[in-house]
Design an enzyme around this catalytic site. Structure first.
Site, PDB file in Angstrom:
ATOM      1  N   ARG A   1      -9.061  -8.881  -9.412  1.00 29.54           N
ATOM      2  CA  ARG A   1      -8.791  -7.970  -8.230  1.00 29.54           C
ATOM      3  C   ARG A   1      -9.383  -6.707  -8.786  1.00 29.54           C
ATOM      4  NH1 ARG A   1      -2.845  -8.795  -6.656  1.00 29.54           N
ATOM      5  NH2 ARG A   1      -2.436  -9.100  -9.079  1.00 29.54           N
TER       6      ARG A   1
ATOM      7  N   HIS B   1      -2.700  -3.298  -1.397  1.00 25.77           N
ATOM      8  CA  HIS B   1      -1.893  -2.656  -2.417  1.00 25.77           C
ATOM      9  C   HIS B   1      -2.550  -1.309  -2.691  1.00 25.77           C
ATOM     10  CE1 HIS B   1       1.682  -2.613  -5.268  1.00 25.77           C
ATOM     11  NE2 HIS B   1       1.026  -1.499  -5.023  1.00 25.77           N
TER      12      HIS B   1
ATOM     13  N   GLU C   1       4.999  -5.347   1.323  1.00 26.61           N
ATOM     14  CA  GLU C   1       4.942  -4.559  -0.104  1.00 26.61           C
ATOM     15  C   GLU C   1       3.918  -3.650  -0.238  1.00 26.61           C
ATOM     16  OE1 GLU C   1       4.411  -7.881  -2.891  1.00 26.61           O
ATOM     17  OE2 GLU C   1       2.225  -7.748  -2.356  1.00 26.61           O
TER      18      GLU C   1
ATOM     19  N   ASP D   1      -3.376  -3.116  -7.902  1.00 21.12           N
ATOM     20  CA  ASP D   1      -2.407  -2.474  -7.618  1.00 21.12           C
ATOM     21  C   ASP D   1      -2.796  -0.940  -7.904  1.00 21.12           C
ATOM     22  OD1 ASP D   1      -1.118  -4.714  -6.916  1.00 21.12           O
ATOM     23  OD2 ASP D   1      -0.347  -4.875  -9.093  1.00 21.12           O
TER      24      ASP D   1
END
Length: 325
Positions: free
Chosen positions: A299, A265, A201, A16
């Site tokens: 990630r 994201h 999202e 993110d």
């Protein structure tokens, strides 16, 4: 395509990711940490420098483990609004699911009035929960300015709509208070948005060529994770959902040839030349995830330049392959 290239991944085990280039010439970086227990900021004069900059913890989850902001700190973003720094993030009071099998996150804001936000924890002040018209799972807030107004965009669950989260927009009264009723811009509906989970999202906004482009992420956070995009003319009412058009296909997705899976994201920034637009996103290089993908730490943060099509829309291309030795 721009010849600019950055180390890939640029920053490991940071999902993110959000990078903001300030007027002081520094890049500021924040992201979810794998332990989901704090908010870090790092800064550097160059994007490559962020990989080597020491992270500074500016806020920690509440210690009691059962009150607001005490569990699962997700997706911080750092913004500079009206002369002060703000970080938006999502947090829960528990790791348990609610009666609908959902996480119990809400959105919160902290504020800093120091020139350099990479400072002591006590310089960051909690402004509380950012409340909407529903007390439901909400997360992934971002902010942008247009014609003197501040706009807030986020993801939230509507119990009347199937899925985990939809995308909403509202004007802001101040950096921690909404001024208008939330307007839903998008919900999961296409096949690529509902793989594993029904999700919209992680919105991110860039303004170019007379239009606002809002990217977002959809589906489960494994190899199915992919990015879509909404578009609105900048002379239209941004709070009218009919003025936003939605891509029917993903604009950025997994690439098997380069072993890049679940890109998403994202955020946007600009290169050191001040001209080249960059997309910041996270991605994995494998699909065999043991256990819940949420708790897989790999990630990684990547940065890539992207071009603009003749019609003025962005061309994000494909995820970049890893290039470190």
């Amino acid at each position: 395509m721009s010849k600019l290239a950055y180390t890939a991944p640029l920053i490991i085990q940071r999902a993110d990711p959000y990078i903001y280039k300030h007027t002081d010439g520094y890049y500021y970086f924040t992201a979810s940490v794998p332990s989901y227990d704090r908010i870090e900021i790092r800064r550097a004069r160059t994007l490559e420098g962020l990989a080597h900059a020491a992270p500074r913890t500016v806020w920690r989850k509440h210690p009691d483990g059962s009150g607001p902001m005490s569990q699962l700190i997700w997706a911080p973003e750092i913004h500079f609004i009206d002369g002060k720094w703000y970080i938006y993030f999502a947090a829960s009071h528990t790791k348990e699911f609610d009666n609908n099998g959902m996480f119990q996150h809400r959105m919160f804001c902290i504020e800093c009035d120091q020139e350099n936000p990479v400072c002591a924890e006590e310089e960051w002040i909690e402004k509380g929960q950012i409340k909407t018209d529903k007390d439901t799972f909400s997360l992934d807030a971002t902010e942008f300015d247009w014609q003197g107004d501040h706009y807030y965009v986020w993801a939230q669950k509507d119990p009347a709509i199937r899925g985990n989260s939809n995308l909403y927009i509202a004007k802001m009264k101040n950096p921690w208070t909404l001024a208008t009723k939330p307007v839903m811009l998008s919900k999961p509906e296409y096949d690529w948005e509902i793989r594993g989970f029904w999700v919209n999202e992680g919105p991110a906004v860039i303004h170019r060529n007379g239009r606002f482009f809002m990217t977002y992420s959809a589906s489960a956070t494994d190899e199915n994770y992919a990015m879509g995009m909404l578009t609105c003319s900048d002379d239209a009412d941004l709070l009218n959902a009919d003025n936003w058009s939605k891509s029917k296909e993903p604009v950025f997705q997994s690439d098997l040839t380069t072993h890049q899976y679940g890109p998403g994201h994202n955020s946007f920034t600009v290169a050191e030349d001040g001209k080249t637009d960059l997309m910041v996103y996270h991605c994995r290089d494998y699909t065999e995830i043991k256990g819940d993908p949420l708790y897989d730490p790999n990630r990684h943060t990547l940065v890539k330049p992207f071009d603009w099509n003749d019609d003025g829309t962005p061309d994000f291309g494909k995820p970049v392959p890893y290039n470190y030795d």
